[in-house]
Design a protein around this motif. Structure first.
Motif, PDB file in Angstrom:
ATOM      1  N   LEU A  42       0.835  -1.201   0.000  1.00 54.64           N
ATOM      2  CA  LEU A  42       0.000   0.000   0.000  1.00 54.64           C
ATOM      3  C   LEU A  42       0.873   1.256   0.000  1.00 54.64           C
ATOM      4  O   LEU A  42       0.634   2.204  -0.752  1.00 54.64           O
ATOM      5  CB  LEU A  42      -0.933  -0.019   1.221  1.00 54.64           C
ATOM      6  CG  LEU A  42      -1.738   1.259   1.513  1.00 54.64           C
ATOM      7  CD1 LEU A  42      -2.621   1.639   0.335  1.00 54.64           C
ATOM      8  CD2 LEU A  42      -2.606   1.064   2.762  1.00 54.64           C
ATOM      9  N   TRP A  43       1.887   1.263   0.856  1.00 53.27           N
ATOM     10  CA  TRP A  43       2.795   2.421   0.966  1.00 53.27           C
ATOM     11  C   TRP A  43       3.491   2.676  -0.383  1.00 53.27           C
ATOM     12  O   TRP A  43       3.530   3.812  -0.863  1.00 53.27           O
ATOM     13  CB  TRP A  43       3.820   2.167   2.064  1.00 53.27           C
ATOM     14  CG  TRP A  43       4.770   3.301   2.298  1.00 53.27           C
ATOM     15  CD1 TRP A  43       6.022   3.442   1.784  1.00 53.27           C
ATOM     16  CD2 TRP A  43       4.536   4.470   3.107  1.00 53.27           C
ATOM     17  NE1 TRP A  43       6.598   4.620   2.230  1.00 53.27           N
ATOM     18  CE2 TRP A  43       5.704   5.269   3.030  1.00 53.27           C
ATOM     19  CE3 TRP A  43       3.458   4.904   3.883  1.00 53.27           C
ATOM     20  CZ2 TRP A  43       5.827   6.486   3.709  1.00 53.27           C
ATOM     21  CZ3 TRP A  43       3.579   6.116   4.558  1.00 53.27           C
ATOM     22  CH2 TRP A  43       4.744   6.903   4.474  1.00 53.27           C
ATOM     23  N   LYS A  48       4.200   5.686  -5.465  1.00 54.26           N
ATOM     24  CA  LYS A  48       4.326   5.697  -6.933  1.00 54.26           C
ATOM     25  C   LYS A  48       3.280   6.618  -7.570  1.00 54.26           C
ATOM     26  O   LYS A  48       3.550   7.280  -8.572  1.00 54.26           O
ATOM     27  CB  LYS A  48       4.147   4.282  -7.495  1.00 54.26           C
ATOM     28  CG  LYS A  48       5.415   3.438  -7.422  1.00 54.26           C
ATOM     29  CD  LYS A  48       5.279   2.185  -8.296  1.00 54.26           C
ATOM     30  CE  LYS A  48       6.388   1.180  -8.001  1.00 54.26           C
ATOM     31  NZ  LYS A  48       6.137   0.405  -6.747  1.00 54.26           N
ATOM     32  N   LEU A  49       2.092   6.622  -6.999  1.00 52.60           N
ATOM     33  CA  LEU A  49       1.010   7.438  -7.563  1.00 52.60           C
ATOM     34  C   LEU A  49       1.124   8.918  -7.154  1.00 52.60           C
ATOM     35  O   LEU A  49       0.298   9.745  -7.543  1.00 52.60           O
ATOM     36  CB  LEU A  49      -0.354   6.879  -7.132  1.00 52.60           C
ATOM     37  CG  LEU A  49      -0.697   5.498  -7.703  1.00 52.60           C
ATOM     38  CD1 LEU A  49      -1.959   4.935  -7.073  1.00 52.60           C
ATOM     39  CD2 LEU A  49      -0.868   5.579  -9.228  1.00 52.60           C
ATOM     40  N   TYR A  60      11.768  18.659  -6.037  1.00 53.32           N
ATOM     41  CA  TYR A  60      12.360  17.520  -5.316  1.00 53.32           C
ATOM     42  C   TYR A  60      11.470  16.284  -5.415  1.00 53.32           C
ATOM     43  O   TYR A  60      11.443  15.442  -4.524  1.00 53.32           O
ATOM     44  CB  TYR A  60      12.614  17.893  -3.854  1.00 53.32           C
ATOM     45  CG  TYR A  60      13.515  19.100  -3.719  1.00 53.32           C
ATOM     46  CD1 TYR A  60      14.881  19.006  -4.009  1.00 53.32           C
ATOM     47  CD2 TYR A  60      12.997  20.333  -3.345  1.00 53.32           C
ATOM     48  CE1 TYR A  60      15.707  20.116  -3.914  1.00 53.32           C
ATOM     49  CE2 TYR A  60      13.823  21.451  -3.252  1.00 53.32           C
ATOM     50  CZ  TYR A  60      15.174  21.336  -3.543  1.00 53.32           C
ATOM     51  OH  TYR A  60      15.982  22.442  -3.457  1.00 53.32           O
ATOM     52  N   GLY A  61      10.680  16.211  -6.483  1.00 60.11           N
ATOM     53  CA  GLY A  61       9.899  15.010  -6.736  1.00 60.11           C
ATOM     54  C   GLY A  61       8.519  14.976  -6.105  1.00 60.11           C
ATOM     55  O   GLY A  61       7.817  13.978  -6.205  1.00 60.11           O
ATOM     56  N   SER A 118       9.983   5.681  -1.266  1.00 61.09           N
ATOM     57  CA  SER A 118      11.126   4.768  -1.184  1.00 61.09           C
ATOM     58  C   SER A 118      11.955   5.020   0.074  1.00 61.09           C
ATOM     59  O   SER A 118      12.723   4.177   0.502  1.00 61.09           O
ATOM     60  CB  SER A 118      12.004   4.877  -2.443  1.00 61.09           C
ATOM     61  OG  SER A 118      12.509   6.194  -2.569  1.00 61.09           O
ATOM     62  N   ILE A 119      11.788   6.225   0.657  1.00 65.15           N
ATOM     63  CA  ILE A 119      12.393   6.502   1.967  1.00 65.15           C
ATOM     64  C   ILE A 119      11.264   6.820   2.938  1.00 65.15           C
ATOM     65  O   ILE A 119      10.394   7.647   2.651  1.00 65.15           O
ATOM     66  CB  ILE A 119      13.365   7.703   1.904  1.00 65.15           C
ATOM     67  CG1 ILE A 119      14.632   7.340   1.119  1.00 65.15           C
ATOM     68  CG2 ILE A 119      13.749   8.169   3.318  1.00 65.15           C
ATOM     69  CD1 ILE A 119      15.589   8.498   0.915  1.00 65.15           C
ATOM     70  N   THR A 120      11.263   6.130   4.074  1.00 61.57           N
ATOM     71  CA  THR A 120      10.338   6.475   5.151  1.00 61.57           C
ATOM     72  C   THR A 120      11.206   7.047   6.262  1.00 61.57           C
ATOM     73  O   THR A 120      12.222   6.452   6.611  1.00 61.57           O
ATOM     74  CB  THR A 120       9.590   5.220   5.653  1.00 61.57           C
ATOM     75  OG1 THR A 120       8.951   4.590   4.544  1.00 61.57           O
ATOM     76  CG2 THR A 120       8.533   5.600   6.680  1.00 61.57           C
TER      77      THR A 120
END
Length: 386
Positions: A42-43, A48-49, A60-61, A118-120
């Motif tokens: 889910l994360w 991605k969305l 910065y994305g 991708s980073i938490t």
């Protein structure tokens, strides 16, 4: 958002988040939690969305939108039974602080990963002897050449086991006055000397709580976020988003509980008509709906003020929204259990799990009692009791 009307983009975002989260739902969330696993799928999909970093700068994305949009993501996910605590921590608190105060290098290093999931990043402020009173923080940071060495401990740190880094609130010593001043450091979770133990909670959640120990953790100079002199301002920059997101999560959970109850009482028949036609059940649920909608309105106001740059106005509204949403959510979950009778306490119907979870909104990230202190002093100008 103009007035109370959401833009087409905001409405489309709501629909998109709700559709994605519905593919997972509460069954997925609880199954992961009970197995001691994380909601990684889910994360990752939310990242991605573009849902996780919707509030972060585009360069910065991120999505380049605001706290309004991020709170909307949180609310819709919670409304499907998938309230992810790390949404509050990673993009709302840490993403905000780093994008406002970080160096160019820190922004490039951390924000794109926070934005795409991708980073938490975890957040460590609370200590065993410093809860609401952050002035009592004892975790110290001292210079050693160009490095910093951190020593201390933290408690109730969410999700550090699933994080690649943690933003730690420590204190540096002001040699001129001898006073301890707050400072913020980004520390990768694999840094030597940083370790943690899980706190066993009576809470069914895929995101766990930890006690964190910093035993002479050595970090380079560039781990310090912003200026060591401005850390109080930096800290407060993360608090309004935290409260707005806390309110969003509670509003979503309230909606989830009401939806479950309404579905049930529409069809459950004991006498000649569905039990939902009895005012003993229809009126309390209508009341719950009204209270949730009122809390949501204050949350929207807080987010709109925050995005407009009115930090003072946002602080008052964010605290009120968090209080109102916590209270309304607890009552909605309680009424949902009551509406389902014995089924409200079964595993199958999934409402019982929300009972403890809903209480969290009254306690974290700030207790309702501290919010009442804030409102009595700030909004009403009453003297402090402490």
């Amino acid at each position: 958002m103009s007035g109370f009307v959401e833009t087409e983009e905001q409405q489309a975002l709501r629909r998109a988040v709700a559709a994605m989260a519905a593919n997972y739902g509460q069954d997925y969330y609880l199954e992961k939690a009970r197995a001691g696993q994380h909601t990684t799928e889910l994360w990752n999909e939310a990242g991605k969305l573009g849902f996780i970093g919707v509030n972060l700068p585009e360069e910065y994305g991120g999505g380049g939108a605001g706290m309004y949009e991020l709170s909307l993501v949180m609310e819709e996910m919670a409304a499907t039974g998938c309230a992810l605590l790390m949404m509050v921590v990673s993009p709302a608190i840490n993403g905000t602080i780093i994008s406002k105060f970080g160096t160019e290098e820190q922004k490039r290093r951390w924000l794109p990963g926070i934005a795409d999931g991708s980073i938490t990043m975890a957040f460590a402020i609370t200590e065993p002897d410093a809860g609401s009173n952050s002035h009592r923080i004892t975790t110290t940071a001292r210079r050693d050449g160009s490095d910093w060495i951190l020593k201390g401990q933290k408690v109730f740190i969410s999700g550090i086991d699933q994080a690649q880094a943690v933003l730690v609130v420590g204190r540096t010593e002001d040699h001129k006055t001898g006073n301890l001043k707050p400072a913020l450091f980004v520390i990768p979770t694999d840094t030597p000397g940083l370790h943690w133990t899980k706190i066993e909670m009576e809470l069914i959640s895929p995101e766990s709580q930890f006690q964190v120990f910093l035993d002479d953790v050595r970090v380079p100079a560039d781990a310090l976020v912003g200026s060591e002199d401005a850390a109080l301002a930096q800290l407060f920059a993360g608090l309004n988003p935290e409260r707005i997101m806390g309110a969003a999560s509670a509003v979503g959970m309230g909606r989830f509980a009401i939806h479950k109850a309404v579905d049930y009482v529409k069809t459950r028949q004991v006498w000649k008509v569905p039990i939902g036609s009895h005012q003993g059940l229809s009126h309390p649920l209508a009341q719950n709906h009204i209270e949730i909608e009122l809390a949501k309105l204050m949350m929207q106001k807080a987010a709109a003020l925050y995005d407009a740059g009115d930090d003072l106005g946002a602080a008052e509204a964010a605290n009120m929204a968090k209080y109102a949403a916590g209270e309304a959510s607890v009552r909605a979950v309680d009424q949902a259990v009551q509406s389902l009778g014995g089924n409200g306490l079964t595993k199958e119907y999934g409402i019982a799990a929300a009972v403890t979870a809903s209480k969290l909104a009254r306690i974290a990230p700030v207790s309702r009692e501290m919010i009442l202190n804030f409102v009595s002093q700030t909004s009403l100008g009453l003297p402090r009791s402490y």
